[in-house]
Design a protein around this motif. Sequence first.
Motif, PDB file in Angstrom:
ATOM      1  N   ALA A  47      92.470  31.626  17.746  1.00  0.00           N
ATOM      2  CA  ALA A  47      91.602  30.482  18.062  1.00  0.00           C
ATOM      3  C   ALA A  47      91.541  30.243  19.574  1.00  0.00           C
ATOM      4  O   ALA A  47      90.467  29.999  20.138  1.00  0.00           O
ATOM      5  N   LYS A  48      92.689  30.316  20.232  1.00  0.00           N
ATOM      6  CA  LYS A  48      92.726  30.110  21.685  1.00  0.00           C
ATOM      7  C   LYS A  48      91.972  31.214  22.403  1.00  0.00           C
ATOM      8  O   LYS A  48      91.226  30.960  23.361  1.00  0.00           O
ATOM      9  N   PHE A  49      92.153  32.456  21.955  1.00  0.00           N
ATOM     10  CA  PHE A  49      91.447  33.581  22.563  1.00  0.00           C
ATOM     11  C   PHE A  49      89.941  33.426  22.409  1.00  0.00           C
ATOM     12  O   PHE A  49      89.184  33.645  23.364  1.00  0.00           O
ATOM     13  N   LEU A  50      89.490  33.031  21.217  1.00  0.00           N
ATOM     14  CA  LEU A  50      88.055  32.886  20.969  1.00  0.00           C
ATOM     15  C   LEU A  50      87.448  31.762  21.809  1.00  0.00           C
ATOM     16  O   LEU A  50      86.338  31.901  22.335  1.00  0.00           O
ATOM     17  N   SER A  51      88.158  30.660  21.938  1.00  0.00           N
ATOM     18  CA  SER A  51      87.634  29.550  22.733  1.00  0.00           C
ATOM     19  C   SER A  51      87.515  29.935  24.206  1.00  0.00           C
ATOM     20  O   SER A  51      86.511  29.642  24.873  1.00  0.00           O
ATOM     21  N   LYS A  52      88.532  30.615  24.734  1.00  0.00           N
ATOM     22  CA  LYS A  52      88.472  31.063  26.123  1.00  0.00           C
ATOM     23  C   LYS A  52      87.387  32.112  26.320  1.00  0.00           C
ATOM     24  O   LYS A  52      86.682  32.111  27.338  1.00  0.00           O
ATOM     25  N   THR A  53      87.251  33.002  25.360  1.00  0.00           N
ATOM     26  CA  THR A  53      86.232  34.054  25.470  1.00  0.00           C
ATOM     27  C   THR A  53      84.833  33.455  25.448  1.00  0.00           C
ATOM     28  O   THR A  53      83.946  33.880  26.205  1.00  0.00           O
ATOM     29  N   LEU A  54      84.625  32.465  24.600  1.00  0.00           N
ATOM     30  CA  LEU A  54      83.316  31.812  24.543  1.00  0.00           C
ATOM     31  C   LEU A  54      82.992  31.125  25.868  1.00  0.00           C
ATOM     32  O   LEU A  54      81.846  31.181  26.351  1.00  0.00           O
ATOM     33  N   ALA A  55      83.992  30.492  26.476  1.00  0.00           N
ATOM     34  CA  ALA A  55      83.780  29.858  27.784  1.00  0.00           C
ATOM     35  C   ALA A  55      83.457  30.904  28.846  1.00  0.00           C
ATOM     36  O   ALA A  55      82.578  30.694  29.703  1.00  0.00           O
ATOM     37  N   ARG A  56      84.134  32.048  28.808  1.00  0.00           N
ATOM     38  CA  ARG A  56      83.856  33.116  29.766  1.00  0.00           C
ATOM     39  C   ARG A  56      82.439  33.649  29.590  1.00  0.00           C
ATOM     40  O   ARG A  56      81.737  33.937  30.570  1.00  0.00           O
ATOM     41  N   ILE A  57      81.999  33.803  28.349  1.00  0.00           N
ATOM     42  CA  ILE A  57      80.640  34.295  28.084  1.00  0.00           C
ATOM     43  C   ILE A  57      79.612  33.375  28.728  1.00  0.00           C
ATOM     44  O   ILE A  57      78.663  33.828  29.398  1.00  0.00           O
ATOM     45  N   ALA A  58      79.781  32.075  28.539  1.00  0.00           N
ATOM     46  CA  ALA A  58      78.838  31.108  29.116  1.00  0.00           C
ATOM     47  C   ALA A  58      78.860  31.166  30.647  1.00  0.00           C
ATOM     48  O   ALA A  58      77.801  31.157  31.302  1.00  0.00           O
ATOM     49  N   CYS A  59      80.055  31.259  31.229  1.00  0.00           N
ATOM     50  CA  CYS A  59      80.172  31.288  32.701  1.00  0.00           C
ATOM     51  C   CYS A  59      79.570  32.554  33.279  1.00  0.00           C
ATOM     52  O   CYS A  59      78.832  32.501  34.278  1.00  0.00           O
ATOM     53  N   TYR A  60      79.857  33.702  32.664  1.00  0.00           N
ATOM     54  CA  TYR A  60      79.331  34.963  33.188  1.00  0.00           C
ATOM     55  C   TYR A  60      77.809  35.030  33.049  1.00  0.00           C
ATOM     56  O   TYR A  60      77.120  35.539  33.943  1.00  0.00           O
ATOM     57  N   ALA A  61      77.277  34.536  31.943  1.00  0.00           N
ATOM     58  CA  ALA A  61      75.822  34.553  31.751  1.00  0.00           C
ATOM     59  C   ALA A  61      75.136  33.685  32.801  1.00  0.00           C
ATOM     60  O   ALA A  61      74.139  34.099  33.421  1.00  0.00           O
ATOM     61  N   LEU A  62      75.661  32.499  33.023  1.00  0.00           N
ATOM     62  CA  LEU A  62      75.073  31.601  34.019  1.00  0.00           C
ATOM     63  C   LEU A  62      75.206  32.188  35.420  1.00  0.00           C
ATOM     64  O   LEU A  62      74.252  32.150  36.216  1.00  0.00           O
ATOM     65  N   ALA A  63      76.373  32.734  35.745  1.00  0.00           N
ATOM     66  CA  ALA A  63      76.591  33.303  37.078  1.00  0.00           C
ATOM     67  C   ALA A  63      75.661  34.482  37.335  1.00  0.00           C
ATOM     68  O   ALA A  63      75.099  34.608  38.433  1.00  0.00           O
ATOM     69  N   ALA A  64      75.477  35.353  36.340  1.00  0.00           N
ATOM     70  CA  ALA A  64      74.578  36.500  36.509  1.00  0.00           C
ATOM     71  C   ALA A  64      73.139  36.042  36.717  1.00  0.00           C
ATOM     72  O   ALA A  64      72.426  36.569  37.584  1.00  0.00           O
TER      73      ALA A  64
END
Length: 321
Positions: A47-64
């Motif tokens: 659960a912790k891994f998935l929540s962090k991964t989802l946050a990373r996905i949003a950050c990387y998409a916005l940054a790109a």
Amino acid sequence: MNVSKSHRNNIRKALWDACDLVLNIRGIGWSWSCSRFTRYGPPQSRAKFLSKTLARIACYALAADVAVEIALTILPATTGPMTILDANLPFPQQLFHASILSAIYIWVIYFMLDLYYHSLAFCFVAVLCHNPEQWPPLFDDPWRSTSLGDFWGRRWHQLLRDYVVSLGSQPLTACLTKLRSPVPATTSTTTATGQGSANVGRRKRSALSVLAAFVVSGVLHDIAFRSMRRGGEPMQMIFFVMQGVGVVLERAFSERWVHARLKSPWYRVMGRVWTFSWLLVWGIPFVEANTRAGLFRIALFPEPLKPLRIVHTVWDVLRFL
């Protein structure tokens, strides 16, 4: 036909392993892998891994998306093919402008690769119940590199490491080892001379194996560019070959100055200056070649799903609440 439970389990495991071999490019968990990768730290729950991964996905998409919009804004206006070189500027300013665009281009690659990787990680951990440890970080802080060998051999993504080693370094090293003549050792003098020659031979084989790995890397990237109909530029291949030349040069230098290098407090600073200067010198023509080929025109996201557009929409909605 009756099929035993153990036989069904063996078939299921074989199919699962086959699927993993197809998708697991770095060979994590397999004995044949020569990839290097870091860990996130202590083991974490799914659960912790998935929540962090989802946050990373949003950050990387916005940054790109932000990085691409910035690049398109400052790209020189031209009626011909796109370019990062503004002919209307003096050469120093032109070089500085091209350096900024090249840096943005590399950051876009970094963000998009991490975005795709974490998207796959999220799907495989959430749906196929992978262990989070099967999805270690793709990069290891490449901005902290103190040498080209450190950058390309550890900190940049290692997705192609097994391919470039097995198709480039290992075959060439094996051929050179078989072709080298035996060294006679009849006296102490000839033995010392033979050992010196052997050391020189080893260094040459090591240098050629490094160059072979980067040539294979260049070929693989060229195939990828051509598959997108964005290939054919010689600089797309030359860039990777020259990275191999840089690694060979710094190895030769470090062998001669290893003691001074270890004692110098400026080693890390000078190492970073050398690393990113070499990357920039060959990165500018590389990015220019890719820009002429139209890679800046590729849409990273469908228009309705662009992260910046979604952020603007959410912001407008919140303003009227």
